[in-house]
Scaffold this motif. Structure first.
Motif, PDB file in Angstrom:
ATOM      1  N   GLU A 170      13.738  58.202  33.586  1.00 63.94           N
ATOM      2  CA  GLU A 170      12.538  56.931  33.043  1.00 63.94           C
ATOM      3  C   GLU A 170      12.364  56.126  34.286  1.00 63.94           C
ATOM      4  OE1 GLU A 170      15.505  53.979  30.764  1.00 63.94           O
ATOM      5  OE2 GLU A 170      14.925  55.695  29.876  1.00 63.94           O
ATOM      6  N   PHE A 171      11.501  55.298  34.396  1.00 60.49           N
ATOM      7  CA  PHE A 171      11.433  54.112  35.281  1.00 60.49           C
ATOM      8  C   PHE A 171      11.161  52.705  34.457  1.00 60.49           C
ATOM      9  CE2 PHE A 171       9.590  58.194  36.905  1.00 60.49           C
ATOM     10  CZ  PHE A 171      10.218  58.057  38.155  1.00 60.49           C
ATOM     11  N   SER A 172      12.459  52.302  33.963  1.00 62.50           N
ATOM     12  CA  SER A 172      12.322  51.326  32.968  1.00 62.50           C
ATOM     13  C   SER A 172      12.532  49.987  32.869  1.00 62.50           C
ATOM     14  CB  SER A 172      13.255  51.783  31.586  1.00 62.50           C
ATOM     15  OG  SER A 172      14.309  52.099  31.967  1.00 62.50           O
ATOM     16  N   HIS A 173      12.886  49.652  34.474  1.00 66.26           N
ATOM     17  CA  HIS A 173      13.208  48.229  34.953  1.00 66.26           C
ATOM     18  C   HIS A 173      12.599  47.865  36.048  1.00 66.26           C
ATOM     19  CE1 HIS A 173      16.768  47.141  32.254  1.00 66.26           C
ATOM     20  NE2 HIS A 173      17.057  48.449  32.491  1.00 66.26           N
ATOM     21  N   GLY A 174      11.230  48.236  36.484  1.00 62.21           N
ATOM     22  CA  GLY A 174      10.346  49.308  35.416  1.00 62.21           C
ATOM     23  C   GLY A 174       9.495  50.033  36.322  1.00 62.21           C
ATOM     24  N   HIS A 175       8.358  50.233  35.806  1.00 64.59           N
ATOM     25  CA  HIS A 175       7.341  50.958  36.748  1.00 64.59           C
ATOM     26  C   HIS A 175       6.596  49.676  37.494  1.00 64.59           C
ATOM     27  CE1 HIS A 175       3.729  52.711  37.977  1.00 64.59           C
ATOM     28  NE2 HIS A 175       2.981  52.670  36.755  1.00 64.59           N
ATOM     29  N   ASN A 176       7.027  49.115  38.753  1.00 64.67           N
ATOM     30  CA  ASN A 176       6.783  48.032  39.089  1.00 64.67           C
ATOM     31  C   ASN A 176       5.740  48.221  40.393  1.00 64.67           C
ATOM     32  OD1 ASN A 176       8.681  46.529  37.573  1.00 64.67           O
ATOM     33  ND2 ASN A 176      10.092  47.166  39.147  1.00 64.67           N
ATOM     34  N   MET A 177       4.647  47.564  40.215  1.00 66.50           N
ATOM     35  CA  MET A 177       3.587  47.456  41.234  1.00 66.50           C
ATOM     36  C   MET A 177       3.344  46.001  41.996  1.00 66.50           C
ATOM     37  SD  MET A 177       1.067  50.380  39.396  1.00 66.50           S
ATOM     38  CE  MET A 177       1.416  49.675  37.588  1.00 66.50           C
ATOM     39  N   VAL A 178       3.219  45.855  43.213  1.00 61.80           N
ATOM     40  CA  VAL A 178       2.854  44.906  44.007  1.00 61.80           C
ATOM     41  C   VAL A 178       1.286  45.119  44.564  1.00 61.80           C
ATOM     42  CG1 VAL A 178       3.164  43.075  45.527  1.00 61.80           C
ATOM     43  CG2 VAL A 178       5.101  43.767  44.165  1.00 61.80           C
ATOM     44  N   MET A 179       0.347  44.457  44.219  1.00 57.44           N
ATOM     45  CA  MET A 179      -1.073  44.781  44.613  1.00 57.44           C
ATOM     46  C   MET A 179      -1.752  43.378  45.290  1.00 57.44           C
ATOM     47  SD  MET A 179      -1.708  47.268  41.679  1.00 57.44           S
ATOM     48  CE  MET A 179      -0.897  46.008  40.314  1.00 57.44           C
ATOM     49  N   LEU A 180      -2.498  43.831  46.444  1.00 58.90           N
ATOM     50  CA  LEU A 180      -3.245  42.744  47.090  1.00 58.90           C
ATOM     51  C   LEU A 180      -4.819  43.241  46.479  1.00 58.90           C
ATOM     52  CD1 LEU A 180      -3.765  40.408  48.798  1.00 58.90           C
ATOM     53  CD2 LEU A 180      -4.302  42.303  50.843  1.00 58.90           C
ATOM     54  N   THR A 181      -5.573  42.361  45.726  1.00 60.81           N
ATOM     55  CA  THR A 181      -6.811  42.669  44.999  1.00 60.81           C
ATOM     56  C   THR A 181      -7.719  41.750  45.285  1.00 60.81           C
ATOM     57  OG1 THR A 181      -5.383  43.818  43.374  1.00 60.81           O
ATOM     58  CG2 THR A 181      -7.712  43.137  42.918  1.00 60.81           C
ATOM     59  N   GLY A 182      -8.905  42.449  45.790  1.00 61.90           N
ATOM     60  CA  GLY A 182     -10.167  41.698  45.930  1.00 61.90           C
ATOM     61  C   GLY A 182     -10.957  41.188  44.680  1.00 61.90           C
ATOM     62  N   LEU A 183     -11.317  40.060  44.338  1.00 63.38           N
ATOM     63  CA  LEU A 183     -12.022  39.604  43.185  1.00 63.38           C
ATOM     64  C   LEU A 183     -13.559  39.189  43.419  1.00 63.38           C
ATOM     65  CD1 LEU A 183      -9.206  37.206  41.870  1.00 63.38           C
ATOM     66  CD2 LEU A 183      -9.662  39.944  41.118  1.00 63.38           C
ATOM     67  N   PHE A 184     -14.233  39.308  42.450  1.00 63.06           N
ATOM     68  CA  PHE A 184     -15.759  39.135  42.631  1.00 63.06           C
ATOM     69  C   PHE A 184     -16.249  38.401  41.013  1.00 63.06           C
ATOM     70  CE2 PHE A 184     -20.360  39.895  42.239  1.00 63.06           C
ATOM     71  CZ  PHE A 184     -20.688  38.801  43.306  1.00 63.06           C
TER      72      PHE A 184
END
Length: 316
Positions: free
Chosen positions: A178-192
């Motif tokens: 498992e990946f339970s602490h957790g399935h972590n993601m850090v993302m740079l995101t463009g918005l419109f």
């Protein structure tokens, strides 16, 4: 003992069992996505008509009301959110040259368990440029991906130097997966921002990329030690569409996001402590060319996420 499924009848049981395990939530997710896309298409049509009306008024020399959202000179949103994920089943490959193992578990089911500790949550900081139509966001998402111990899966490859059985339960191969602490993601995101459906209601879309930093928790029955630490696993990407309701000095939002994470994690036989120190040690070992003692595990986690959040707006 690992059970084999060599007869057509047994294979049929495995197939029918997988079909029975497909969550009904997937149909609801697909329906919600379709409704969201219809809503966005409707919003775009409305905005195009509004723009045409404004152009017509302007060409006639009449005053044109400015969108109150677009009239803001720029602002920052600091927010948090909770939600519900659905992650598609995926193959998991384990490569362990030291034990002459290279096998693939086919279509592992991953449960998110968003309301059990640790909870599904996220935090973000978004900065909108003057005019408030375009922006950029740093988004941290903490989800989970937990295998099902009793699930029977097909296997391909070699285990401990011997041909793998045709199938086995997850719990017969792994004490923990498992990946339970957790399935972590850090993302740079463009918005419109697509515009305004009402003076304080605005749909938006976004796309971004980043890194996966999961807490890997893997232990095989054939090993005395476990891998239990934060790790850099690979690249991630997301696409999103949402709806923001602006209140005085704050905003609430609902959002659908699609996330894609390509995992390749080292099997270190080690307990970690903190994300920063664990990943720093991993980078040092990579730079030095040190190979993990138990090889690597690889999979691809593709998820639908439905979230609701709130935050404070800063600046004008």
């Amino acid at each position: 003992m690992i059970a084999e499924t060599s007869t057509p009848r047994a294979a049929a049981r495995v197939s029918s069992g997988w079909i029975a395990r497909v969550p009904q939530a997937a149909e609801k997710l697909a329906s919600a996505v379709a409704i969201g896309l219809i809503a966005v298409a409707s919003a775009i049509t409305t905005l195009e008509q509004q723009a045409a009306d404004r152009d017509q008024l302007a060409s006639a020399g009449k005053p044109v009301d400015r969108n109150p959202i677009e009239s803001v000179s720029g602002e920052t949103l600091v927010a948090g959110y909770v939600g519900v994920p659905y992650t598609y089943p995926s193959d998991l490959r384990l490569e362990d040259p030291a034990k002459k193992s290279d096998f693939t578990l086919k279509r592992v089911s991953w449960d998110g368990k968003p309301f059990k500790h640790p909870l599904y949550y996220g935090v973000r900081v978004a900065r909108w440029a003057p005019g408030n139509r375009t922006g950029v966001m740093v988004d941290f998402l903490h989800s989970k991906a937990i295998s099902r111990p009793g699930e029977t899966l097909a296997i391909e490859g070699t285990i401990d130097g011997k041909p793998a059985p045709k199938s086995a339960r997850v719990e017969e191969l792994f004490r923990t997966l498992e990946f339970s602490h957790g399935h972590n993601m850090v993302m740079l995101t463009g918005l419109f921002r697509l515009g305004a459906l009402a003076p304080s209601v605005s749909p938006y879309i976004g796309a971004g990329f980043g890194v996966a930093l999961p807490h890997t928790e893997v232990k095989r029955h054939s090993e005395a030690d476990r891998t239990y630490e934060y790790q850099y696993a690979g690249p991630v990407a997301q696409g999103l569409l949402g709806l923001e309701l602006r209140l005085p000095g704050s905003s609430v939002f609902v959002e659908y996001k699609f996330t894609f994470a390509d995992y390749r994690v080292p099997m270190t036989w080690r307990d970690g402590h903190l994300l920063v120190t664990d990943v720093w040690r991993q980078m040092q070992e990579w730079w030095a060319g040190t190979m993990p003692p138990a090889g690597h595990a690889s999979t691809r986690l593709v998820s639908h996420n439905f979230i609701v959040g709130a935050g404070a707006r800063i600046g004008r």
